[in-house]
Scaffold this active site. Structure first.
Site, PDB file in Angstrom:
ATOM      1  N   ASP A   1       0.853  -1.189   0.000  1.00  0.00           N
ATOM      2  CA  ASP A   1       0.000   0.000   0.000  1.00  0.00           C
ATOM      3  C   ASP A   1       0.891   1.242   0.000  1.00  0.00           C
ATOM      4  O   ASP A   1       1.722   1.426   0.904  1.00  0.00           O
ATOM      5  CB  ASP A   1      -0.903  -0.014   1.237  1.00  0.00           C
ATOM      6  CG  ASP A   1      -1.808   1.205   1.284  1.00  0.00           C
ATOM      7  OD1 ASP A   1      -2.592   1.392   0.344  1.00  0.00           O
ATOM      8  OD2 ASP A   1      -1.714   1.975   2.258  1.00  0.00           O
TER       9      ASP A   1
ATOM     10  N   THR B   1      -3.364   5.409  -3.973  1.00  0.00           N
ATOM     11  CA  THR B   1      -2.266   6.141  -3.323  1.00  0.00           C
ATOM     12  C   THR B   1      -0.953   5.997  -4.085  1.00  0.00           C
ATOM     13  O   THR B   1      -0.175   6.947  -4.177  1.00  0.00           O
ATOM     14  CB  THR B   1      -2.077   5.644  -1.881  1.00  0.00           C
ATOM     15  OG1 THR B   1      -1.920   4.223  -1.889  1.00  0.00           O
ATOM     16  CG2 THR B   1      -3.282   5.989  -1.032  1.00  0.00           C
ATOM     17  N   THR B   2      -0.695   4.817  -4.643  1.00  0.00           N
ATOM     18  CA  THR B   2       0.530   4.616  -5.418  1.00  0.00           C
ATOM     19  C   THR B   2       0.461   5.371  -6.741  1.00  0.00           C
ATOM     20  O   THR B   2       1.416   6.030  -7.153  1.00  0.00           O
ATOM     21  CB  THR B   2       0.757   3.116  -5.674  1.00  0.00           C
ATOM     22  OG1 THR B   2       0.748   2.421  -4.426  1.00  0.00           O
ATOM     23  CG2 THR B   2       2.072   2.875  -6.371  1.00  0.00           C
TER      24      THR B   2
ATOM     25  N   ASP C   1      -9.247  -0.451   2.591  1.00  0.00           N
ATOM     26  CA  ASP C   1      -9.238   0.191   1.275  1.00  0.00           C
ATOM     27  C   ASP C   1     -10.458  -0.216   0.456  1.00  0.00           C
ATOM     28  O   ASP C   1     -11.057   0.612  -0.242  1.00  0.00           O
ATOM     29  CB  ASP C   1      -7.961  -0.187   0.509  1.00  0.00           C
ATOM     30  CG  ASP C   1      -6.736   0.521   1.070  1.00  0.00           C
ATOM     31  OD1 ASP C   1      -6.910   1.404   1.919  1.00  0.00           O
ATOM     32  OD2 ASP C   1      -5.611   0.180   0.661  1.00  0.00           O
TER      33      ASP C   1
END
Length: 558
Positions: free
Chosen positions: A66, A99-100, A403
């Site tokens: 994550d 997020t990445t 998530d």
């Protein structure tokens, strides 16, 4: 005097002590910092992304893919790098997924902007072009790519949850956890004052228990916490309890520190001790007389008062974490009481501070007892119990499941999804390159670079899956170019839903394949990445002050 402002002069900090870096040099440093951070996490992107093992200064190990979790644990010192770390945390808070991707796109935008500036394009022109491209991209997603899910069936929600967890540790268990995420979130549906449906993720409580396999994880309606009843003499279950949540202890009252009492009769000392015990006895009696049958305390309750509650048929739970206490109070309609004192100086308990539920019971989970509250009055709650082999696995399972809950929540509240697998980014690349040709100013150069930066997502997805990224991306761009020039041809317009199939190494219709993402996730990702890149691009001077020198202690040698 002119030497003060020389960037290579150690005394160039405007008379205040420090160093100064200006112009292209500071811009290059910022871009290098952003690319370094993106390089750390880019191999964890996608359903076949790899995990990172992070070991902190005390030896604690975290294994995750994550992006927000990895960056949070990195001790980033560079100011521009910290902006990207906060960017990932913001995306995690607002959307829960992507997020990445948002960090990779922001770093690529900075790299391409830096190349433009080296070719004598002013930063203000690049910033204007980026903002225009972002605006057009968000409009294109909302108008052309987003699929409205008016009457939300179960399948789109499960597919969104599956897409989110496919790149994480839970992805190997099929739809098992995706179904659980949809069920647990649907059970906590509430309505706000405008009449709109809301799905609070905080109402889904996640408990972790070591032992058993992940497929033995379970879900039930109700709020659970890892605390047993205070005494084994209490009932195992209590129907229709009247619940009180307190933030003070019920123990023998003692004099405060610094209080002195002078007595001249030993009998008075015994009377003081008796009164100290009677104060808490009276408090317990006030609580019981108000009809309370379940007490949840964030602190302790002495055994003598626990016995009073047990004999009255009430149950008590002590040492409840503050966060759990607040959730229980909110869900049951109770108030978190810090004292029984009223404005008159007496002690009393208002009936409005007492909550209710359908059932409170103690059940066995693995080697521990847990308390479950079912049928809360104000806000329904659901609990997911995750089972796994060890703490590292359970922590990553919790992050993955959270998530998926956030992604399902966004779809339920916004009602729009987009195809995944790089299809949105590729479609935007084709559209923005075409849009750039309609402009007759230098901004078109920045828009073209913005479009090419978006291709970093499907390219990285292909690389991580060990596929030929050049061939796949070329085909995908051809498909989306045909879809945008389709006119009334429904067959060609359906190509807009095509994206990558990373397991087979080919292209497919990701809407039919069930690879869906919240439309809000993509829009927020583009806006956040653009703003972060713009903020860093606007920096053309960095002044770093030196720490103040401490005077030497003349007695330090002694």
């Amino acid at each position: 005097m002119s030497g003060i402002f020389n960037t290579h002069n150690p005394d160039s900090a405007l008379f205040i002590g420090g160093t100064r870096v200006s112009g292209q040099e500071v811009r290059a440093q910022n871009v290098m910092a952003a690319l370094s951070i993106a390089n750390v996490i880019k191999t964890s992107l996608g359903p076949v992304g790899l995990d990172k093992m992070l070991v902190d200064d005390v030896g604690d190990v975290t294994i995750s893919n994550d992006g927000a979790t990895i960056l949070q644990l990195l001790e980033v010192e560079h100011p521009a790098g910290k902006i990207l770390v906060k960017l990932a945390q913001q995306q995690d808070t607002e959307v829960g997924d992507g997020t990445t991707s948002v960090v990779i796109i922001a770093a690529e935008l900075l790299r391409r902007a830096n190349e433009l500036i080296k070719n004598h394009i002013h930063p203000a022109t690049v910033i204007t072009g980026y903002r225009l491209a972002c605006k057009e991209a968000c409009k294109f997603i909302a108008d052309q790519m987003a699929l409205k899910v008016d009457k939300l069936g179960r399948d789109p929600l499960v597919n969104v949850a599956m897409t989110t967890i496919s790149s994480k540790i839970l992805g190997t268990y099929g739809t098992f956890f995706a179904d659980m995420a949809v069920d647990s979130l649907s059970a906590v549906k509430t309505t706000d004052f405008r009449g709109k449906a809301r799905y609070p993720v905080n109402a889904v409580n996640i408990l972790k228990a070591k032992g058993a396999s992940a497929r033995e994880s379970s879900y039930f309606t109700g709020y659970a916490l890892y605390r047993p009843f205070t005494s084994p003499a209490m009932k195992r279950s209590l129907k229709n309890p009247r619940i009180l949540v307190i933030d003070f202890d019920i123990t023998k009252t003692r004099m405060k520190m610094g209080v002195n009492i002078v007595i001249d009769n030993p009998d008075e000392l015994e009377a003081i001790r008796k009164r100290e015990a009677d104060i808490s006895t009276e408090r317990a009696r006030i609580i019981l007389d108000a009809g309370v049958t379940a007490v949840f305390s964030t602190r302790g309750i002495d055994d003598v008062y626990v016995k009073m509650f047990a004999e009255a048929g009430a149950i008590t739970v002590t040492r409840v974490p503050k966060e759990d206490a607040r959730r229980i109070a909110k869900g049951t309609g109770a108030a978190l009481i810090t004292t029984l004192a009223n404005l008159d100086g007496d002690e009393s308990l208002d009936a409005s501070s007492i909550g209710s539920a359908e059932l409170v019971e103690q059940v066995r989970l693995s080697d521990d007892d847990i308390v479950v509250i079912r049928g809360a009055k104000e806000q329904r709650a659901s609990t997911v119990i995750l089972r796994g082999a060890n703490d590292y696995m359970l922590d990553e399972m919790e992050r993955s499941f959270h998530d998926s809950l956030c992604a399902v929540k966004r779809v339920l509240e916004s009602g729009a999804v987009v195809p995944g697998g790089g299809s949105v980014e590729t479609a935007l690349d084709v559209y923005l390159e075409s849009f750039a040709t309609t402009l007759g100013s230098r901004e078109q150069l920045a828009i073209v670079e913005f479009a090419n930066a978006l291709l970093s997502i499907p390219k990285q997805l292909s690389v991580n899956a060990a596929k030929d990224s050049i061939e796949l991306i070329s085909k995908l761009r051809a498909y989306h170019s045909a879809a945008q020039k389709a006119g009334g041809d429904s067959t060609r317009s359906a190509l807009k839903n095509y994206g990558l199939d990373l397991h087979e190494g080919k292209l497919r219709d990701n809407v039919k394949a069930g690879v869906l993402e919240p439309a809000m996730s993509k829009i927020k990702m583009l806006k956040s990445a653009t703003e972060a890149a713009v903020n860093i691009l606007r920096i053309d001077d960095m002044i770093k002050l030196l720490p103040e020198k401490q005077e030497e202690d003349p007695h330090a040698h002694m």
